[in-house]
Write a protein that holds these residues in place. Structure first.
Motif, PDB file in Angstrom:
ATOM      1  N   UNK A 198      45.761  36.920  33.928  1.00 58.94           N
ATOM      2  CA  UNK A 198      47.209  36.596  34.422  1.00 58.94           C
ATOM      3  C   UNK A 198      48.289  36.789  33.579  1.00 58.94           C
ATOM      4  N   UNK A 199      48.064  36.094  32.242  1.00 58.69           N
ATOM      5  CA  UNK A 199      49.189  35.902  31.563  1.00 58.69           C
ATOM      6  C   UNK A 199      49.536  37.536  30.752  1.00 58.69           C
ATOM      7  N   UNK A 200      48.514  38.399  30.644  1.00 57.12           N
ATOM      8  CA  UNK A 200      48.591  39.655  30.041  1.00 57.12           C
ATOM      9  C   UNK A 200      49.326  40.672  31.215  1.00 57.12           C
ATOM     10  N   UNK A 201      48.556  40.387  32.277  1.00 58.36           N
ATOM     11  CA  UNK A 201      49.417  41.184  33.529  1.00 58.36           C
ATOM     12  C   UNK A 201      48.969  42.609  33.400  1.00 58.36           C
ATOM     13  N   UNK A 202      48.097  43.196  32.600  1.00 56.25           N
ATOM     14  CA  UNK A 202      47.609  44.449  32.797  1.00 56.25           C
ATOM     15  C   UNK A 202      45.967  44.611  32.771  1.00 56.25           C
ATOM     16  N   UNK A 203      45.441  45.426  32.905  1.00 53.52           N
ATOM     17  CA  UNK A 203      43.832  45.736  32.805  1.00 53.52           C
ATOM     18  C   UNK A 203      43.393  45.289  31.289  1.00 53.52           C
ATOM     19  N   UNK A 204      42.130  44.784  31.246  1.00 52.53           N
ATOM     20  CA  UNK A 204      41.834  44.324  29.864  1.00 52.53           C
ATOM     21  C   UNK A 204      41.357  45.767  29.079  1.00 52.53           C
ATOM     22  N   UNK A 205      40.977  46.881  29.822  1.00 54.80           N
ATOM     23  CA  UNK A 205      40.470  47.803  29.404  1.00 54.80           C
ATOM     24  C   UNK A 205      40.534  48.863  30.405  1.00 54.80           C
ATOM     25  N   UNK A 206      40.241  50.112  30.157  1.00 53.50           N
ATOM     26  CA  UNK A 206      40.739  51.487  31.005  1.00 53.50           C
ATOM     27  C   UNK A 206      39.252  52.069  31.405  1.00 53.50           C
ATOM     28  N   UNK A 207      38.907  52.288  32.787  1.00 50.60           N
ATOM     29  CA  UNK A 207      38.026  53.035  32.979  1.00 50.60           C
ATOM     30  C   UNK A 207      38.439  53.991  33.921  1.00 50.60           C
ATOM     31  N   UNK A 208      37.821  55.229  33.639  1.00 48.88           N
ATOM     32  CA  UNK A 208      38.284  56.459  34.412  1.00 48.88           C
ATOM     33  C   UNK A 208      37.548  56.063  35.827  1.00 48.88           C
ATOM     34  N   UNK A 209      38.382  57.198  36.894  1.00 46.65           N
ATOM     35  CA  UNK A 209      38.112  56.671  38.235  1.00 46.65           C
ATOM     36  C   UNK A 209      36.367  57.052  38.557  1.00 46.65           C
ATOM     37  N   UNK A 210      35.872  57.819  37.609  1.00 47.72           N
ATOM     38  CA  UNK A 210      34.400  58.090  38.108  1.00 47.72           C
ATOM     39  C   UNK A 210      33.462  57.257  36.888  1.00 47.72           C
ATOM     40  N   UNK A 211      33.947  56.299  36.184  1.00 49.38           N
ATOM     41  CA  UNK A 211      33.458  56.166  35.010  1.00 49.38           C
ATOM     42  C   UNK A 211      32.883  54.420  35.191  1.00 49.38           C
ATOM     43  N   UNK A 212      31.847  53.954  34.598  1.00 50.19           N
ATOM     44  CA  UNK A 212      31.402  52.642  34.734  1.00 50.19           C
ATOM     45  C   UNK A 212      31.053  52.168  33.249  1.00 50.19           C
ATOM     46  N   UNK A 213      31.039  51.170  33.054  1.00 48.10           N
ATOM     47  CA  UNK A 213      30.592  50.517  31.546  1.00 48.10           C
ATOM     48  C   UNK A 213      29.171  49.517  31.731  1.00 48.10           C
ATOM     49  N   UNK A 214      28.282  50.263  31.261  1.00 49.49           N
ATOM     50  CA  UNK A 214      26.876  49.541  31.282  1.00 49.49           C
ATOM     51  C   UNK A 214      26.648  48.506  30.110  1.00 49.49           C
ATOM     52  N   UNK A 215      26.449  47.408  30.375  1.00 50.77           N
ATOM     53  CA  UNK A 215      26.335  46.161  29.239  1.00 50.77           C
ATOM     54  C   UNK A 215      27.482  45.506  28.958  1.00 50.77           C
ATOM     55  N   UNK A 216      28.399  45.499  30.255  1.00 51.85           N
ATOM     56  CA  UNK A 216      29.798  44.760  30.045  1.00 51.85           C
ATOM     57  C   UNK A 216      29.598  43.403  29.517  1.00 51.85           C
TER      58      UNK A 216
END
Lengths: 333, 333
Positions: A198-216
């Protein structure tokens, strides 16, 4: 950023205030310093159990305060450890003369601040033991962490240790059981989207539309690898492989299978993951005797999930089945 | 679109399969035709309660199958009514000789298909009564609906009617109580984001980055108005105003306050809404004596929430408090 909040700096205080109003039968809230405590605390002769950490993982930990689980939870700011002061106050509030167990997820800030609070409590003659959870097999020495991270397996540690305390096991026994659960549980997660603090107001990281992060990590910190989106079954296989090899789990084992939502993923998807995970375990001769599916250790509005597998024995199964009365987990009388 | 699914056309079947594996202690699943039934059904001498509707609202309805609530749930495809065939099969499976109550959300497809199933059941000498829920005050005659829509208040109807059936009230009484709950509950929701239906693969509607929809339906169908994003407290006031005026609720009333998540909104935000809603009710002299907060009637991954207020009396409070053993709601022994 659209969120159902007022002033971003009041998110935790207002949410805890709402929580206290909704669950006045189970909990009381101290506002300064901020902690949530079981309505009937301290319970004389019972080991008190305190957990806590940064907010943003709800229902962890406040949702697990009540008979059969935690005596108190100490919420820090979003994704930020609470300071020693409220941890000490919570520890004193739940001390019923039998000592207090701290259950701490392995993040450097949490570990340090709980340690300081434990030292201060000892100076006031409260016997404190600490158990550090580190069930995440994804990475070692991550952002915020030396060693492995504590993630959703922490819920299982809290439930089972809470049941041991409730039947009036002594501090050494409750601590032993908490350590045992932590040593028998392994977890790994996946993110489809970032979360927005909330206090940052923007995504904590960026993933592409077809991308996922394993082990987040549960704060959006990096995992093992970013890959192109795959079917749910293939993702489950990627998470379960490292989990099962790590303990390792063997044919003949009985386990609790826990599919945890990260906050933004609908339940219909979590059960698709559960189906495949149960299938893989069955193929390996591992029997799922207990299960848990839902949003229990979240990362705000992140879409994603984690899988935890806990090896059960008679002691842990009995304690898992014992009654629990919290806002987020409740069964038995 | 990123979702934790395999083939979009198998989403419901695979999710229900996972649900059956996770909750084998509570439910059994019939695959053809598809319905979820209480493990010990039919219960002799007890009114059977069947609900259902399109999938995508989980835990509604499958998560509410078990002692003290539903005897069966019939999941249709995502956002699409089940056909009469599985509804009839579920009705027969739960008939313990005391008749069957259908609880149906007011959408044209659901109403027609449950009605057809009820007619067929009557021809097989099963006594069927139906209660149509229509708690949404936002709009009248919406997409999919003639009259008002049935939304989250349906959960309260199912819980309270389920408790009446569990104590072996007869069919007329269980139906009367279900009607009473429906007549005493009012709801309204807000969407911050659309949901994405798996087989469509794209958002069901578009909201600008700073825009929200007041009075949203649980399938993303239009509400009352689109407005620019506001603080949470202002949004609560917009939802509660029409709810309270509609019954109307009066000073001195005791109520159950239910803040329901639409699926993609984190719990930390739901409690912020609860806090403000409780404050408004207190200002009006209305006492919140029971509460429910969480994702109970969802719209896939939609970010948003709804508020429901149920006027309580002694009969409804006793039935609300009665034990319930389902995967999504559980308390008592």
């Amino acid at each position: 950023m659209k969120k159902l909040i007022n002033d971003p700096s009041n998110v935790v205080a207002e949410s805890v205030a709402g929580f206290a109003l909704a669950h006045a039968d189970l909990v009381r809230v101290s506002n300064d310093p901020l902690f949530i405590v079981r309505a009937d605390a301290p319970v004389r002769g019972k080991v008190g159990i305190v957990s806590g950490g940064g907010s943003g993982h709800e229902p962890l930990h406040g949702g697990f305060v009540g008979p059969g689980m935690l005596d108190a939870a100490v919420p820090g700011p979003v994704f930020t450890s609470p300071t020693p002061d409220p941890i000490l106050a919570a520890t004193k509030a739940v001390d019923g003369g039998a000592g207090v167990l701290h259950i701490v997820k392995n993040y450097t800030g949490d570990v340090l601040n709980f340690e300081t609070a434990a030292d201060l409590a000892l100076m006031e003659d409260i016997d404190v033991r600490s158990v550090i959870t580190n069930d995440d097999v994804a990475v070692k020495d991550s952002l915020y962490t030396a060693g492995r991270r504590g993630v959703a397996g922490t819920v299982l540690v809290e439930k089972i240790a809470g049941a041991a305390a409730e039947r009036l096991d002594d501090l050494a026994t409750v601590a032993r059981i908490a350590e045992k659960v932590n040593s028998f549980v392994r977890s790994m997660g996946v993110a489809l989207t970032p979360c927005v603090v909330p206090h940052a107001g923007e995504p904590s990281f960026i993933l592409a539309e077809d991308e996922i992060e394993i082990g987040i990590g549960i704060h959006g910190e990096p995992g093992r690898e970013r890959i192109t989106m795959e079917p749910a079954d293939a993702i489950v296989d990627r998470l379960l492989g490292p989990i099962l090899e790590d303990l390792p789990f063997d044919s003949g084992d009985e386990v609790l299978l826990f599919v945890n939502g990260m906050g933004g993923t609908p339940q219909i998807e979590l059960y698709i993951l559960f189906r495949r995970a149960a299938e893989v375990l069955a193929e390996r001769g591992i029997t799922v005797t207990r299960s848990l599916v839902g949003n229990y250790t979240t990362s705000l509005d992140m879409q994603g999930a984690s899988i935890s597998v806990l090896k059960l024995d008679a002691e842990l199964t009995t304690l898992w089945d014992a009654p629990v009365q919290t806002s987020a987990l409740r069964w038995g009388k």
